[in-house]
Scaffold this motif. Structure first.
Motif, PDB file in Angstrom:
ATOM      1  N   MET A   4     -37.435  46.543 -30.519  1.00 18.47           N
ATOM      2  CA  MET A   4     -37.698  47.545 -29.487  1.00 18.47           C
ATOM      3  C   MET A   4     -36.985  47.165 -28.188  1.00 18.47           C
ATOM      4  SD  MET A   4     -39.516  50.029 -30.620  1.00 18.47           S
ATOM      5  CE  MET A   4     -38.792  49.905 -32.222  1.00 18.47           C
ATOM      6  N   GLU A   5     -37.036  45.885 -27.820  1.00 11.12           N
ATOM      7  CA  GLU A   5     -36.350  45.425 -26.608  1.00 11.12           C
ATOM      8  C   GLU A   5     -34.840  45.628 -26.737  1.00 11.12           C
ATOM      9  OE1 GLU A   5     -37.641  41.395 -26.172  1.00 11.12           O
ATOM     10  OE2 GLU A   5     -39.590  41.967 -25.339  1.00 11.12           O
ATOM     11  N   LYS A   6     -34.302  45.344 -27.907  1.00 14.65           N
ATOM     12  CA  LYS A   6     -32.867  45.525 -28.149  1.00 14.65           C
ATOM     13  C   LYS A   6     -32.491  46.996 -27.988  1.00 14.65           C
ATOM     14  CE  LYS A   6     -29.477  44.780 -31.818  1.00 14.65           C
ATOM     15  NZ  LYS A   6     -29.291  44.332 -33.210  1.00 14.65           N
ATOM     16  N   TRP A   7     -33.280  47.872 -28.562  1.00 15.53           N
ATOM     17  CA  TRP A   7     -32.982  49.302 -28.458  1.00 15.53           C
ATOM     18  C   TRP A   7     -33.166  49.809 -27.024  1.00 15.53           C
ATOM     19  CZ3 TRP A   7     -35.874  50.547 -33.615  1.00 15.53           C
ATOM     20  CH2 TRP A   7     -34.998  50.360 -34.699  1.00 15.53           C
ATOM     21  N   GLN A   8     -34.167  49.281 -26.341  1.00 13.83           N
ATOM     22  CA  GLN A   8     -34.367  49.670 -24.939  1.00 13.83           C
ATOM     23  C   GLN A   8     -33.149  49.253 -24.108  1.00 13.83           C
ATOM     24  OE1 GLN A   8     -36.663  51.530 -23.483  1.00 13.83           O
ATOM     25  NE2 GLN A   8     -37.803  51.802 -25.397  1.00 13.83           N
ATOM     26  N   GLU A   9     -32.625  48.081 -24.399  1.00 15.40           N
ATOM     27  CA  GLU A   9     -31.428  47.605 -23.701  1.00 15.40           C
ATOM     28  C   GLU A   9     -30.238  48.508 -24.016  1.00 15.40           C
ATOM     29  OE1 GLU A   9     -29.420  45.476 -21.018  1.00 15.40           O
ATOM     30  OE2 GLU A   9     -31.558  45.219 -21.455  1.00 15.40           O
TER      31      GLU A   9
ATOM     32  N   GLU B  82     -28.018  50.696 -21.381  1.00 14.63           N
ATOM     33  CA  GLU B  82     -26.556  50.644 -21.338  1.00 14.63           C
ATOM     34  C   GLU B  82     -25.963  52.041 -21.502  1.00 14.63           C
ATOM     35  OE1 GLU B  82     -25.196  47.809 -24.269  1.00 14.63           O
ATOM     36  OE2 GLU B  82     -26.218  46.148 -23.273  1.00 14.63           O
ATOM     37  N   LEU B  83     -26.524  52.821 -22.432  1.00 13.21           N
ATOM     38  CA  LEU B  83     -26.029  54.186 -22.621  1.00 13.21           C
ATOM     39  C   LEU B  83     -26.245  55.026 -21.367  1.00 13.21           C
ATOM     40  CD1 LEU B  83     -27.151  54.957 -26.290  1.00 13.21           C
ATOM     41  CD2 LEU B  83     -24.800  54.699 -25.444  1.00 13.21           C
ATOM     42  N   ARG B  84     -27.366  54.856 -20.702  1.00 10.22           N
ATOM     43  CA  ARG B  84     -27.631  55.612 -19.466  1.00 10.22           C
ATOM     44  C   ARG B  84     -26.661  55.191 -18.364  1.00 10.22           C
ATOM     45  NH1 ARG B  84     -34.178  55.807 -19.922  1.00 10.22           N
ATOM     46  NH2 ARG B  84     -34.232  57.669 -21.237  1.00 10.22           N
ATOM     47  N   LEU B  85     -26.389  53.874 -18.278  1.00  6.63           N
ATOM     48  CA  LEU B  85     -25.419  53.401 -17.283  1.00  6.63           C
ATOM     49  C   LEU B  85     -24.036  53.967 -17.592  1.00  6.63           C
ATOM     50  CD1 LEU B  85     -26.429  49.646 -16.802  1.00  6.63           C
ATOM     51  CD2 LEU B  85     -26.626  51.502 -15.134  1.00  6.63           C
TER      52      LEU B  85
END
Length: 133
Positions: A97-102, A106-109
């Motif tokens: 979950m943390e990996k996907w949140q990261e 990144e996608l939002r940035l």
């Protein structure tokens, strides 16, 4: 009562056996001798038999105790394994979950950067299309 038993025995025996049984019943001394021999054999063998039975019962008790201990240790082991499995599974889930949140961050940035670049390009295109309007 004994006559009923004798009658039942006669019904089960073959005809030749019935004749022998009748001869023996008519001669009561033969039956008495046979009964005495059997009771003497039972008495002599009974102490040894009781010792053997006692040993077998002790083996049964030891085996039952061993099985009980194995069951308890197995239950404990499975509980520990189950707890470890559950903890590890939760940890894997949390890490994923943390990996996907990261990745989402990144996608939002990247998306924000792309939007900013797109806005600059649109402004530049507008300026190029309308140089000094």
């Amino acid at each position: 009562m004994e006559s009923e038993r004798n009658e039942a025995l006669r019904k089960r025996m073959k005809p030749s056996m019935e004749e022998r049984e009748e001869d023996q019943l008519s001669n009561g001394t033969v039956m008495e001798i046979t009964e005495k021999e059997q009771s003497e054999t039972n008495n002599v063998g009974s102490e040894e038999m009781e010792a053997n039975i006692s040993q077998i019962l002790e083996k049964i008790d030891r085996f039952t105790q061993l099985v009980s201990e194995l069951l308890e240790s197995g239950k404990t082991m499975f509980k520990e394994l189950s707890n470890e499995f559950e903890e590890r599974l939760f940890m894997i889930h949390k890490e994923q979950m943390e990996k996907w949140q990261e990745e989402i961050k990144e996608l939002r940035l990247i998306d924000a950067s792309n939007e900013e670049s797109n806005s600059l390009l649109n402004n530049a295109r507008y300026l190029l299309q309308n140089p000094l309007s």
